[in-house]
Design a protein around this motif. Sequence first.
Motif, PDB file in Angstrom:
ATOM      1  N   GLN A 121       0.840  -1.204   0.000  1.00  0.00           N
ATOM      2  CA  GLN A 121       0.000   0.000   0.000  1.00  0.00           C
ATOM      3  C   GLN A 121       0.861   1.234   0.000  1.00  0.00           C
ATOM      4  N   SER A 122       0.241   2.364  -0.342  1.00  0.00           N
ATOM      5  CA  SER A 122       0.975   3.636  -0.381  1.00  0.00           C
ATOM      6  C   SER A 122      -0.013   4.781  -0.203  1.00  0.00           C
ATOM      7  N   SER A 123       0.521   5.952   0.089  1.00  0.00           N
ATOM      8  CA  SER A 123      -0.355   7.119   0.236  1.00  0.00           C
ATOM      9  C   SER A 123       0.448   8.408   0.290  1.00  0.00           C
ATOM     10  N   ASP A 124      -0.155   9.469  -0.198  1.00  0.00           N
ATOM     11  CA  ASP A 124       0.361  10.823   0.031  1.00  0.00           C
ATOM     12  C   ASP A 124      -0.714  11.660   0.718  1.00  0.00           C
ATOM     13  N   ARG A 125      -1.727  10.952   1.292  1.00  0.00           N
ATOM     14  CA  ARG A 125      -2.860  11.644   1.903  1.00  0.00           C
ATOM     15  C   ARG A 125      -3.093  11.255   3.355  1.00  0.00           C
ATOM     16  N   TYR A 126      -2.584  10.104   3.764  1.00  0.00           N
ATOM     17  CA  TYR A 126      -2.913   9.557   5.085  1.00  0.00           C
ATOM     18  C   TYR A 126      -2.260  10.338   6.219  1.00  0.00           C
ATOM     19  N   ALA A 190       2.879  22.494  16.038  1.00  0.00           N
ATOM     20  CA  ALA A 190       2.436  21.727  14.877  1.00  0.00           C
ATOM     21  C   ALA A 190       3.039  20.326  14.911  1.00  0.00           C
ATOM     22  N   TYR A 191       2.449  19.455  14.091  1.00  0.00           N
ATOM     23  CA  TYR A 191       3.028  18.130  13.878  1.00  0.00           C
ATOM     24  C   TYR A 191       2.441  17.531  12.609  1.00  0.00           C
ATOM     25  N   ILE A 192       3.061  16.450  12.139  1.00  0.00           N
ATOM     26  CA  ILE A 192       2.577  15.722  10.968  1.00  0.00           C
ATOM     27  C   ILE A 192       2.437  14.257  11.364  1.00  0.00           C
ATOM     28  N   LEU A 193       1.200  13.743  11.299  1.00  0.00           N
ATOM     29  CA  LEU A 193       0.946  12.369  11.720  1.00  0.00           C
ATOM     30  C   LEU A 193      -0.196  11.751  10.928  1.00  0.00           C
ATOM     31  N   PHE A 194      -0.262  10.428  11.021  1.00  0.00           N
ATOM     32  CA  PHE A 194      -1.336   9.653  10.422  1.00  0.00           C
ATOM     33  C   PHE A 194      -2.484   9.549  11.416  1.00  0.00           C
ATOM     34  N   HIS A 207      -6.008  22.184  14.290  1.00  0.00           N
ATOM     35  CA  HIS A 207      -6.774  22.060  13.058  1.00  0.00           C
ATOM     36  C   HIS A 207      -5.885  21.463  11.980  1.00  0.00           C
ATOM     37  N   ILE A 208      -6.478  20.655  11.117  1.00  0.00           N
ATOM     38  CA  ILE A 208      -5.739  20.020  10.021  1.00  0.00           C
ATOM     39  C   ILE A 208      -5.532  21.042   8.913  1.00  0.00           C
ATOM     40  N   ALA A 209      -4.265  21.218   8.520  1.00  0.00           N
ATOM     41  CA  ALA A 209      -3.921  22.282   7.578  1.00  0.00           C
ATOM     42  C   ALA A 209      -3.340  21.759   6.265  1.00  0.00           C
ATOM     43  N   GLY A 210      -3.377  20.454   6.053  1.00  0.00           N
ATOM     44  CA  GLY A 210      -2.858  19.921   4.799  1.00  0.00           C
ATOM     45  C   GLY A 210      -2.460  18.472   4.924  1.00  0.00           C
ATOM     46  N   ARG A 211      -1.987  17.917   3.804  1.00  0.00           N
ATOM     47  CA  ARG A 211      -1.544  16.531   3.732  1.00  0.00           C
ATOM     48  C   ARG A 211      -0.154  16.488   3.128  1.00  0.00           C
ATOM     49  N   ILE A 212       0.558  15.382   3.338  1.00  0.00           N
ATOM     50  CA  ILE A 212       1.949  15.343   2.893  1.00  0.00           C
ATOM     51  C   ILE A 212       2.090  15.460   1.383  1.00  0.00           C
ATOM     52  N   GLY A 213       1.068  15.042   0.635  1.00  0.00           N
ATOM     53  CA  GLY A 213       1.138  15.191  -0.811  1.00  0.00           C
ATOM     54  C   GLY A 213       1.164  16.636  -1.256  1.00  0.00           C
ATOM     55  N   ASP A 214       0.699  17.542  -0.403  1.00  0.00           N
ATOM     56  CA  ASP A 214       0.697  18.973  -0.739  1.00  0.00           C
ATOM     57  C   ASP A 214       2.112  19.499  -0.926  1.00  0.00           C
ATOM     58  N   PHE A 215       3.088  18.849  -0.291  1.00  0.00           N
ATOM     59  CA  PHE A 215       4.474  19.296  -0.454  1.00  0.00           C
ATOM     60  C   PHE A 215       5.372  18.172  -0.976  1.00  0.00           C
ATOM     61  N   GLU A 271     -15.997   2.954  12.467  1.00  0.00           N
ATOM     62  CA  GLU A 271     -16.387   4.179  11.764  1.00  0.00           C
ATOM     63  C   GLU A 271     -15.158   5.028  11.431  1.00  0.00           C
ATOM     64  N   GLN A 272     -14.253   5.117  12.366  1.00  0.00           N
ATOM     65  CA  GLN A 272     -13.040   5.901  12.161  1.00  0.00           C
ATOM     66  C   GLN A 272     -12.175   5.288  11.068  1.00  0.00           C
ATOM     67  N   THR A 273     -12.030   3.968  11.091  1.00  0.00           N
ATOM     68  CA  THR A 273     -11.223   3.284  10.077  1.00  0.00           C
ATOM     69  C   THR A 273     -11.833   3.432   8.697  1.00  0.00           C
ATOM     70  N   GLU A 274     -13.140   3.211   8.592  1.00  0.00           N
ATOM     71  CA  GLU A 274     -13.806   3.309   7.293  1.00  0.00           C
ATOM     72  C   GLU A 274     -13.649   4.711   6.706  1.00  0.00           C
ATOM     73  N   ARG A 275     -13.627   5.717   7.552  1.00  0.00           N
ATOM     74  CA  ARG A 275     -13.506   7.099   7.081  1.00  0.00           C
ATOM     75  C   ARG A 275     -12.143   7.381   6.451  1.00  0.00           C
ATOM     76  N   VAL A 276     -11.080   6.769   6.991  1.00  0.00           N
ATOM     77  CA  VAL A 276      -9.740   7.103   6.501  1.00  0.00           C
ATOM     78  C   VAL A 276      -9.215   6.138   5.439  1.00  0.00           C
ATOM     79  N   LEU A 277      -9.843   4.980   5.274  1.00  0.00           N
ATOM     80  CA  LEU A 277      -9.343   4.013   4.295  1.00  0.00           C
ATOM     81  C   LEU A 277      -9.242   4.579   2.870  1.00  0.00           C
ATOM     82  N   PRO A 278     -10.154   5.463   2.435  1.00  0.00           N
ATOM     83  CA  PRO A 278     -10.017   6.019   1.088  1.00  0.00           C
ATOM     84  C   PRO A 278      -8.747   6.863   0.897  1.00  0.00           C
ATOM     85  N   GLU A 279      -8.098   7.238   1.977  1.00  0.00           N
ATOM     86  CA  GLU A 279      -6.874   8.030   1.869  1.00  0.00           C
ATOM     87  C   GLU A 279      -5.656   7.178   1.537  1.00  0.00           C
ATOM     88  N   ILE A 280      -5.838   5.866   1.508  1.00  0.00           N
ATOM     89  CA  ILE A 280      -4.741   4.937   1.283  1.00  0.00           C
ATOM     90  C   ILE A 280      -5.002   4.142   0.013  1.00  0.00           C
TER      91      ILE A 280
END
Length: 332
Positions: A121-126, A190-194, A207-215, A271-280
């Motif tokens: 698997q991979s992601s630039d959004r998680y 600030a921090y960057i986490l999954f 507050h969430i201000a972006g995803r790693i794919g943004d940079f 519910e939490q898992t189902e919400r984030v799975l599309p990011e991967i």
Amino acid sequence: MNVRLSSPKLTGMLAACTALLLATGCTSGTTDSAGGEGTAKGPLVRIALGVDASYAPFYLAKERGMFAKAGLNVELMQVEGGPAAAEAVAAGTAQMSANADSSALPLMAAQDKLTALGVFQSSDRYLKVVLRDGIDRPQQIKTMASIQGIGLYSTHSYLKHNKIDPASIKIVKSSPPEIPGMLQRGSVDAYILFEPWAAKGDASGGHIAGRIGDFGVGYFQWLLAGRTWLAGNNELAGKVFKVVAEADALVTKDRKAAAEATQKQVKLPAEQTERVLPEITFTARGFTDTDHASAKRVVDFLLQQKLIAKSPDLNTVLPKGWYEKYVGAPSE
């Protein structure tokens, strides 16, 4: 997907500690107690992995008995995450592990014991950027919390992308469960986490201000094997990976079932898992020239930060063609 890097000197100590802990208490760290698996068959294959939604294919495969149906005796060994999974393989307490590229590579550089078999698997959004309320621009940041591995790599990339010298920012290394509280207390800006740690920060004074794919950052999760064990078990490792590849496809088709299996296996809210799975992106495949180029960028960062003393031989630790020979295309 708790990933962190360790220096070559620390790697040996961590591996030894991992071996001792797993040897004395691996039963409590397994996640293979669910029904549906049936009678175990064949030699035992322990897969070390962390606990978060990114490992959903393994949880789904175990919950549905897919390994046993393939004639495999697989045990999922729950560990801290990050290099702890690969360290378990290096120490001989697990035969395979699921690791992000940035946590596997420093161990590969430090010792000749690990081979990555392919990507599952991979992601630039998680992974997400979380800013403390009141911090609206990167230029306001004075202190950031970071885990090792992809966290540290992403933190440096984020700062450089915003024309901020990482040396001008205090970077506090910590573990995922601790970081949202640090943000809430105002200890860091600030921090960057999954997930679920990004959402916890969003609910705790941030507050969430972006995803790693943004940079321009992404990560890849690899299935690893111990090199000595693999020498006599390529076919077996291929069968295990084939089940993971089939589970990948199922996760993509039925996120609800994957989320429910994850909850049953490791108690993460469905519910939490189902919400984030599309990011991967759950797609299994072999290594390409692009993967080698991506790994080299991570290695160059590790060398610049003096976290490793030398580069691993990428042609050896990321063998091209292994997946195609031993796994092939997953069956429908």
